[in-house]
Design a protein around this motif. Structure first.
Motif, mmCIF file in Angstrom:
data_model
loop_
_atom_site.group_PDB
_atom_site.id
_atom_site.type_symbol
_atom_site.label_atom_id
_atom_site.label_comp_id
_atom_site.label_asym_id
_atom_site.label_seq_id
_atom_site.Cartn_x
_atom_site.Cartn_y
_atom_site.Cartn_z
ATOM 1 N N UNK A 179 10.333 7.844 -1.558
ATOM 2 C CA UNK A 179 10.780 8.807 -2.715
ATOM 3 C C UNK A 179 11.967 8.935 -3.174
ATOM 4 N N UNK A 180 12.764 8.556 -1.995
ATOM 5 C CA UNK A 180 14.321 8.690 -2.380
ATOM 6 C C UNK A 180 14.711 10.218 -2.224
ATOM 7 N N UNK A 181 14.241 10.785 -1.115
ATOM 8 C CA UNK A 181 14.337 12.168 -0.772
ATOM 9 C C UNK A 181 15.095 12.124 0.511
ATOM 10 N N UNK A 182 16.330 12.950 0.549
ATOM 11 C CA UNK A 182 17.165 13.416 1.654
ATOM 12 C C UNK A 182 16.659 14.497 2.468
ATOM 13 N N UNK A 183 15.700 14.272 3.305
ATOM 14 C CA UNK A 183 14.988 15.292 3.904
ATOM 15 C C UNK A 183 15.567 16.422 4.306
ATOM 16 N N UNK A 239 8.685 5.235 -9.144
ATOM 17 C CA UNK A 239 9.982 5.342 -10.080
ATOM 18 C C UNK A 239 10.050 7.039 -10.490
ATOM 19 N N UNK A 240 10.242 7.770 -9.695
ATOM 20 C CA UNK A 240 10.392 9.267 -10.027
ATOM 21 C C UNK A 240 11.580 9.583 -10.688
ATOM 22 N N UNK A 241 11.418 10.522 -11.792
ATOM 23 C CA UNK A 241 12.692 11.078 -12.412
ATOM 24 C C UNK A 241 13.354 11.978 -11.318
ATOM 25 N N UNK A 242 14.694 12.415 -11.743
ATOM 26 C CA UNK A 242 15.345 13.558 -10.914
ATOM 27 C C UNK A 242 14.575 14.658 -10.738
ATOM 28 N N UNK A 280 0.705 -1.358 0.237
ATOM 29 C CA UNK A 280 -0.074 0.002 0.093
ATOM 30 C C UNK A 280 0.865 1.468 -0.153
ATOM 31 N N UNK A 281 2.310 1.083 0.473
ATOM 32 C CA UNK A 281 2.993 2.348 0.480
ATOM 33 C C UNK A 281 3.671 2.801 -0.671
ATOM 34 N N UNK A 282 2.937 3.135 -1.445
ATOM 35 C CA UNK A 282 3.488 3.659 -2.735
ATOM 36 C C UNK A 282 3.423 5.291 -2.471
ATOM 37 N N UNK A 283 4.543 6.100 -3.006
ATOM 38 C CA UNK A 283 4.610 7.543 -2.725
ATOM 39 C C UNK A 283 3.243 8.183 -2.872
ATOM 40 N N UNK A 284 2.328 7.824 -4.032
ATOM 41 C CA UNK A 284 1.039 8.288 -4.323
ATOM 42 C C UNK A 284 0.080 8.002 -3.168
#
Lengths: 105, 105, 105, 105
Positions: free
Chosen positions: C80-84, D53-56, C22-26
């Protein structure tokens, strides 16, 4: 749907409960957003496919939340001095210019 | 406002742009919430008093955002299988029971 | 607040409940917005003055809703791969450029 | 992330721009919701798979919106008198009770 008649009913409803002091456009905009998010909550963990095939219970719940949003929406229009029917027609015309239809061969 | 006719126009609008695959109730609910927040943004730094006395520009902007919310709202009802006119009447009846009017002496 | 450690705890929490699908960024973005609106609901009918002087109960409620938003926020960053920490520093620098301080005489 | 130090920086930032009168918890809650919806907008037409799978460019945009939400969030905690670190720990404990982990055989 008769928007001006609905706005009249909602004004009378608020008057009979002394709610007028709370009904600034600012507060009504907050309340509408809260209701929009309650509608969003129905769908938050559903797959796109599940969101298309709602159960009777989910559909009834959806109807309630759609109504909550709509009732605040027409009150914002009323208290903000917006003619909703005219605004919608203008927006549809703007959208048609902003997003031209695809050319089909 | 003729809701079924408006829903027909919006279906045709989406068809002519190949937008149908995007128009799940889940996505439309997200889009409606985004528009509700754009309306909220108009009021975020205004005092309650300022929110009652909008300029012509603010009122025009408000009309656009109200329309955006309403257009997604009727599409959610359409794609979610909700009769909006009936749902609103049912909600008004529920609200009258939930919030009885004040007794006036 | 140790954001990476918190993200690790929340990943383990989700794993132990089979919530990963369920844990998609969307979906997490929807859940965060729902929680933001629950926080908004606390303030919707309050005057600006009342919103500054919360009762103990309101403050406890506010703490719960702030936490709900924050917990989804760090999960979105994680998935989402973000370094907060880095993103916040960059945003503070952007805000300082966008909004120069007032010149005091 | 040092939340109290961040709150101090944001107070000074607001002071240097004479923004204090606008920074009621009510207004800040509206602003946070507006930013949450801007984050939501990134995902509104994406499939669940695309949202993973987000773009940069999308990831950079996501980092900005996450920061906007977080910056308002810590200001609400500050102006609302909430100890955010303590509130998050309490909420994590509540969530563990509300949602017990699955029993694995």
């Amino acid at each position: 749907m008769d928007i001006p008649a609905l706005q009249q009913r909602l004004r009378r409803f608020a008057d009979e409960r002394d709610w007028q002091p709370y009904q600034t456009p600012k507060n009504l905009a907050m309340a509408m957003t809260v209701e929009a998010a309650e509608l969003l909550e129905i769908f938050q963990w559903l797959t796109p496919e599940q969101s298309v095939a709602l159960s009777d219970d989910q559909r009834r719940h959806l109807g309630e939340e759609l109504s909550d949003v709509l009732l605040y929406l027409v009150q914002i229009a009323d208290h903000g001095g917006v003619d909703l029917d005219a605004a919608v027609e203008r927006k549809l015309a703007m959208n048609a210019i902003k997003h031209p239809p695809l050319k089909r061969s």
